[in-house]
Design a protein around this motif. Structure first.
Motif, mmCIF file in Angstrom:
data_model
loop_
_atom_site.group_PDB
_atom_site.id
_atom_site.type_symbol
_atom_site.label_atom_id
_atom_site.label_comp_id
_atom_site.label_asym_id
_atom_site.label_seq_id
_atom_site.Cartn_x
_atom_site.Cartn_y
_atom_site.Cartn_z
ATOM 1 N N TYR A 121 93.623 -123.437 30.003
ATOM 2 C CA TYR A 121 93.328 -124.747 30.582
ATOM 3 C C TYR A 121 91.991 -124.713 31.323
ATOM 4 N N LEU A 122 91.811 -123.688 32.136
ATOM 5 C CA LEU A 122 90.547 -123.550 32.851
ATOM 6 C C LEU A 122 89.422 -123.137 31.903
ATOM 7 N N GLY A 123 89.699 -122.180 31.026
ATOM 8 C CA GLY A 123 88.679 -121.659 30.120
ATOM 9 C C GLY A 123 88.089 -122.716 29.213
ATOM 10 N N ASP A 124 88.913 -123.671 28.797
ATOM 11 C CA ASP A 124 88.435 -124.778 27.968
ATOM 12 C C ASP A 124 87.335 -125.536 28.704
ATOM 13 N N THR A 139 94.240 -128.801 12.635
ATOM 14 C CA THR A 139 94.068 -127.381 12.343
ATOM 15 C C THR A 139 95.437 -126.712 12.246
ATOM 16 N N SER A 140 95.457 -125.503 11.758
ATOM 17 C CA SER A 140 96.724 -124.779 11.618
ATOM 18 C C SER A 140 97.195 -124.273 12.976
ATOM 19 N N VAL A 141 98.462 -123.940 13.049
ATOM 20 C CA VAL A 141 99.026 -123.391 14.275
ATOM 21 C C VAL A 141 98.350 -122.062 14.619
ATOM 22 N N VAL A 142 98.073 -121.249 13.619
ATOM 23 C CA VAL A 142 97.421 -119.951 13.860
ATOM 24 C C VAL A 142 96.035 -120.153 14.462
ATOM 25 N N THR A 143 95.253 -121.045 13.885
ATOM 26 C CA THR A 143 93.910 -121.316 14.403
ATOM 27 C C THR A 143 93.989 -121.847 15.834
ATOM 28 N N TYR A 144 94.937 -122.718 16.084
ATOM 29 C CA TYR A 144 95.119 -123.279 17.426
ATOM 30 C C TYR A 144 95.447 -122.183 18.437
ATOM 31 N N ARG A 145 96.299 -121.261 18.051
ATOM 32 C CA ARG A 145 96.688 -120.175 18.965
ATOM 33 C C ARG A 145 95.509 -119.232 19.231
ATOM 34 N N VAL A 146 94.725 -118.940 18.201
ATOM 35 C CA VAL A 146 93.546 -118.097 18.387
ATOM 36 C C VAL A 146 92.568 -118.785 19.340
ATOM 37 N N SER A 147 92.389 -120.088 19.173
ATOM 38 C CA SER A 147 91.465 -120.803 20.058
ATOM 39 C C SER A 147 92.002 -120.852 21.490
ATOM 40 N N THR A 148 93.310 -120.910 21.645
ATOM 41 C CA THR A 148 93.900 -120.839 22.986
ATOM 42 C C THR A 148 93.581 -119.486 23.615
ATOM 43 N N GLY A 149 93.624 -118.433 22.822
ATOM 44 C CA GLY A 149 93.247 -117.113 23.308
ATOM 45 C C GLY A 149 91.788 -117.065 23.729
ATOM 46 N N PHE A 150 90.919 -117.678 22.927
ATOM 47 C CA PHE A 150 89.491 -117.768 23.252
ATOM 48 C C PHE A 150 89.312 -118.424 24.624
ATOM 49 N N GLU A 151 89.988 -119.536 24.826
ATOM 50 C CA GLU A 151 89.873 -120.268 26.084
ATOM 51 C C GLU A 151 90.464 -119.468 27.245
ATOM 52 N N ALA A 152 91.555 -118.745 27.013
ATOM 53 C CA ALA A 152 92.149 -117.905 28.057
ATOM 54 C C ALA A 152 91.174 -116.812 28.484
ATOM 55 N N LEU A 153 90.447 -116.267 27.533
ATOM 56 C CA LEU A 153 89.427 -115.262 27.843
ATOM 57 C C LEU A 153 88.395 -115.836 28.816
ATOM 58 N N PHE A 154 87.927 -117.048 28.551
ATOM 59 C CA PHE A 154 86.944 -117.674 29.441
ATOM 60 C C PHE A 154 87.564 -118.009 30.798
ATOM 61 N N GLY A 155 88.827 -118.403 30.813
ATOM 62 C CA GLY A 155 89.510 -118.647 32.081
ATOM 63 C C GLY A 155 89.625 -117.375 32.904
#
Length: 141
Positions: free
Chosen positions: A20-23, A94-110
């Motif tokens: 949420y923050l990383g986004d 987008t696919s569920v897999v792509t969405y989850r990977v992008s959530t991970g990307f955003e968590a990294l930035f958070g």
């Protein structure tokens, strides 16, 4: 609250909360980049920003980070916390897999933001923007 207590608190946050923050954190870097490049019309800003912040672009950036060995062990840990977190929102376009990977990307930035790793955050955000600008990550509608 001392620094050790603050660090403990962010380490206890779930991956979706970090995302949420990383986004928002990554979005600010992208918006600043677009404005710095003279793009000022709202419709152009939104359209161009999508190339950087879409779930597909973020998933592509994670793949490049792995390929280029950009992340350390702790960063991978927080990425995986975001990727594997239970989310009650659904992927859009987008696919569920792509969405989850992008959530991970955003968590990294958070994680990087909450752990006050500003220099690392600046470097990684700049690297991501350069990958998109250089055509290494291609956004597809």
């Amino acid at each position: 609250m001392n620094e050790a207590e603050q660090n403990l608190e962010f380490r206890q946050l779930n991956g979706v909360t970090l995302a949420y923050l990383g986004d928002a954190v990554y979005e600010v870097y992208v918006r600043r980049h677009l404005l710095d490049n003279g793009i000022t019309r709202p419709n152009q800003l939104q359209r161009r920003a999508t190339k950087y912040v879409s779930a597909k672009a973020q998933a592509g950036l994670i793949a490049l980070m792995e390929q280029d060995e950009k992340l350390n062990e702790e960063e991978w840990y927080f990425y995986k916390r975001g990727r594997n977190a239970k989310s009650y929102t659904h992927a859009k376009n987008t696919s569920v897999v792509t969405y989850r990977v992008s959530t991970g990307f955003e968590a990294l930035f958070g994680f990087l933001s909450l752990s006050n790793q500003q220099k690392r955050l600046d470097n990684l955000a700049q690297w991501c923007i350069e990958q998109v600008d250089n055509g290494r990550v291609i956004y597809e509608k």
